[in-house]
Design a protein around this motif. Sequence first.
Motif, PDB file in Angstrom:
ATOM      1  N   GLU A 104      53.656  48.095  36.757  1.00 27.36           N
ATOM      2  CA  GLU A 104      52.961  49.240  36.187  1.00 27.36           C
ATOM      3  C   GLU A 104      53.852  50.060  35.439  1.00 27.36           C
ATOM      4  O   GLU A 104      53.628  50.586  34.204  1.00 27.36           O
ATOM      5  CB  GLU A 104      52.421  49.938  37.303  1.00 27.36           C
ATOM      6  CG  GLU A 104      51.284  49.367  37.895  1.00 27.36           C
ATOM      7  CD  GLU A 104      49.813  49.563  37.589  1.00 27.36           C
ATOM      8  OE1 GLU A 104      49.785  49.820  36.514  1.00 27.36           O
ATOM      9  OE2 GLU A 104      49.009  49.498  38.505  1.00 27.36           O
ATOM     10  N   GLU A 134      50.378  54.551  32.767  1.00 27.96           N
ATOM     11  CA  GLU A 134      51.142  53.564  33.433  1.00 27.96           C
ATOM     12  C   GLU A 134      52.295  54.442  34.091  1.00 27.96           C
ATOM     13  O   GLU A 134      52.855  53.789  35.168  1.00 27.96           O
ATOM     14  CB  GLU A 134      51.379  52.406  32.488  1.00 27.96           C
ATOM     15  CG  GLU A 134      50.443  51.805  31.873  1.00 27.96           C
ATOM     16  CD  GLU A 134      49.224  51.100  32.760  1.00 27.96           C
ATOM     17  OE1 GLU A 134      49.538  51.298  34.056  1.00 27.96           O
ATOM     18  OE2 GLU A 134      48.412  49.955  32.411  1.00 27.96           O
ATOM     19  N   HIS A 137      50.686  55.084  37.372  1.00 26.47           N
ATOM     20  CA  HIS A 137      50.658  54.041  38.189  1.00 26.47           C
ATOM     21  C   HIS A 137      51.893  53.218  39.001  1.00 26.47           C
ATOM     22  O   HIS A 137      51.942  53.260  40.056  1.00 26.47           O
ATOM     23  CB  HIS A 137      49.756  52.944  37.472  1.00 26.47           C
ATOM     24  CG  HIS A 137      48.599  53.287  37.059  1.00 26.47           C
ATOM     25  ND1 HIS A 137      47.662  52.503  36.386  1.00 26.47           N
ATOM     26  CD2 HIS A 137      47.943  54.652  37.102  1.00 26.47           C
ATOM     27  CE1 HIS A 137      46.729  53.147  35.823  1.00 26.47           C
ATOM     28  NE2 HIS A 137      46.611  54.389  36.383  1.00 26.47           N
ATOM     29  N   GLU A 231      42.450  52.940  34.482  1.00 21.94           N
ATOM     30  CA  GLU A 231      42.433  51.683  33.794  1.00 21.94           C
ATOM     31  C   GLU A 231      41.125  51.708  32.998  1.00 21.94           C
ATOM     32  O   GLU A 231      41.181  51.108  31.736  1.00 21.94           O
ATOM     33  CB  GLU A 231      42.258  50.800  34.883  1.00 21.94           C
ATOM     34  CG  GLU A 231      42.570  49.406  34.523  1.00 21.94           C
ATOM     35  CD  GLU A 231      43.957  48.859  34.483  1.00 21.94           C
ATOM     36  OE1 GLU A 231      44.778  50.277  34.559  1.00 21.94           O
ATOM     37  OE2 GLU A 231      44.498  47.843  34.596  1.00 21.94           O
ATOM     38  N   HIS A 234      42.171  52.989  29.376  1.00 24.69           N
ATOM     39  CA  HIS A 234      43.003  52.564  28.527  1.00 24.69           C
ATOM     40  C   HIS A 234      42.788  51.092  28.246  1.00 24.69           C
ATOM     41  O   HIS A 234      43.325  50.356  27.466  1.00 24.69           O
ATOM     42  CB  HIS A 234      44.200  53.059  28.834  1.00 24.69           C
ATOM     43  CG  HIS A 234      45.037  52.362  29.998  1.00 24.69           C
ATOM     44  ND1 HIS A 234      45.506  53.205  31.115  1.00 24.69           N
ATOM     45  CD2 HIS A 234      44.966  50.883  30.573  1.00 24.69           C
ATOM     46  CE1 HIS A 234      45.951  52.263  32.007  1.00 24.69           C
ATOM     47  NE2 HIS A 234      45.698  51.126  31.938  1.00 24.69           N
TER      48      HIS A 234
END
Lengths: 505, 330
Positions: A104, A134, A137, A231, A234
């Motif tokens: 990630e 990200e 994440h 998610e 993007h």
Amino acid sequence: MALLDRADWYDIARDTNWTPKYVTEDALFPEEQSGTLGLPLEVWESYDEPYKVTYREYVRTQREKDAGVYSVKAALQRANFLDQAEPGWVSILKLHYGAFATLEAMASSAESRMARFGKAGGLRNMATFGSLDENRHGQIQLYFPHEHVHRSRQFDWATKSMHTNEWAVVAARHLFDDIMAGRDAVGVALMLTFAFETGFSNLQFLGLAADAAQAGDISFSNLASSIQTDEARHAQIGGPAVKILIANGKKAEAQRLVDIAIWRAWTLFATVTGPSMDYYTPLDRREKSFKEFMQEWVFGQFERTLLDIGLERPWYWDTMLADLDTRHHGMHAGIWTFHKSVWWDVPPGISRAERAWLEEKYPGWEETWGAHFWDPIIARFLKDGPVDTVLPSMVQLCNMAQVPITGTPGWTPGKTGRPLQDFPLEHEGRLYHFGSEVDRWIFQQDPDRYKDHLSVADRMVAGMIQPPTLEGLLDYFSLQEGEWGEDALGHSWLEEYRQEQVQAA
Amino acid sequence: MSTESEPLKPLRTWSHLAGRRRRPSEYEIVSTNLMYDAKNAESPFELGPNIPLSKWFKKYRHGSPLSGRDWEEFRDPDELTYRAYNILQDGQETYIEGLFDQHNELQYDAGLTAAWVATLPRLYTPARYAYHTVQMASHYLVQIVPSSTIRNCATYQAADALRCVSHRAYRTAELKQIYPDSGFGTAERTAWENDTAWQGFRELMEKVLVAYDWGESFVALNLVAKPAMDEALLRQLAATGRRQGDSLLGLIADSEYRDVQRSRTWSTALVRFAGERPENLVVIRGWVEQWLPLAERAIDAYCRALPDSPQAATTATQAVHGFLQSLDLH
Ligand SMILES: [Fe+2]
Ligand SMILES: [Fe+2]
């Protein structure tokens, strides 16, 4: 109105293309980073992202999301849920964090490649948020497992995994380097965001959130659903890029990239998500089988997305659907057999009740996987006692997926599944092995991209893994006792079969 | 051999942080040791050494003259994490939103002088292009720098640049509502591409964007070009604005300048960290000397266009020099 609406100024913030003068367009957007297939800046200016968000909205929304997820975690931390959690769920967590946290973080670099080398202002802004997402994440999926490092050394793999040559890590890296870290901006848009995220991971996080709630892991459930909301945003970066490619005569190229990514994502899912859903998740918590989940949510939805956007179903679609009966059963059997080669304890998931469920979900499972794989092992274990992992010398690894080539044991024509089959290819004097015609097809699309890579099996043959023993291999995988996987139930599941044996006698 | 040793025992933190004396901070737990592709100089990606991007990374990351340090040991002095960044910037944006709201309520824009209204679409609103190039260049750093701790800093810097772009886009639309025929929302690209005031920064940034060596990219952007731009487009424009009766510009710029200071804090730390190997300081000084003239010309061209601001160019240049001197680089 004292404040403007987003629509009043949004377009200005993404109207940022200019004509370079002091350097050439090609120098500013070199093909190896940009991947625009020769389409110039002007063509990309029609790019229109469907999900619109401003910087101001982003930082507010994300602050609120984090406040929610971190406060739930803090509130539940003292409850020590994991100490009473079922072993299958703990294995899923270890597998998940080890496989994905570092990747990630790496995805933020790929998003930044789009934000730098994409040729559309809207794409660059959306990828700026994608890169931040990200970054989130990676960080949040390290913060959560860090709480558990004192419980088991296996949680250390959340940061350790990607620095090793453990076989599943090599497979994950090969895949994600192919569709993200080692791809140009357009490739990332199509392969990571459009194919992998829209088609797979967006839904996977929904599924994970539901599974976690079922397992009683509220903290993780919250985490997964929060990640999914990023998610869902993007993942939409790639769609408009596909449309631009199609509108400018590049449909075949777009289709090829998407086809490669979907198959590669499928093989990953069959390795990670398939065993988790059908073998690790406690039986009474299972909502859907992996096959049902993939058919309804992943393949069903994604097929419509593909057609809506103007692409075709990948040519191998039927092969992929049929693979739902074989691949992940084989991956599970292999991983359980060689559980020392992974960083999580592997639940066998084959009690009588679980087998009945498998037979119901996968008619024919008993006469193939049951009778030809598990029963002989059970018989041997009952006779000689459970033996630990031995070096699986005959396993052939796929030179694309980097995972064992699988087939349905005891398969004969008419049964569900498929036979064990190598799809070989000789290229420039070297013999490559593939687990499917699709993996071989991917290689053939760009042999220069793949030909120099050695699978872990190739490395063994080449003498790069020394000594060429089980110990040497585990050492090569950076796995030691205390972190390598065990049978998650300590073979206590054998008791049920011992009872059967006693009664039969 | 692994099997002869004792079974590994659980630790209190990640194994890569376990040997240290201090308890790791949240920042260290979530930010360190994540860049797996930076470890393998021969083949950064699992696909092999010869794919186009492998060659790119071998050349521009591993081949950089800025080298010889374990870059994963670099730490952001602010220890900024993602969640802290959003708390910080949500606060700052709430402040900016308040400014926009109040000034709009008071019909602030209607009170600007005609001469200043004519200046803004020439010298203020085109800056969205300038800051977008900073956004792009910062994103290049995100992918090319050799450690996850440097990558984090660049990620937030790229987002900060989008923040600057957004403020200018917002103001463009707002000013256009009152002055629909003054070029707001229409004249900016032409100004960025043709106006002499902008050609210095345009040339500088186009060249910075193709400085692909990671070290040079960092030096050119963070030590030279961005400081030059921040001094001219934030500080000096704001000072001019205050004399022209436009105080809002300065209030926005002051908030943006906090991001600038954060960028300089980590840039300073990275120079010091790199400079622990003396050869690196020589390399960095060489790049600074190479890029500085272009940046000074950019400051000059832009500041000369600022009305009634004869000292602007000198002040901005001195501020850039001062920053470099604080790093012993000029
Ligand atoms: Fe993600
Ligand atoms: Fe994502």
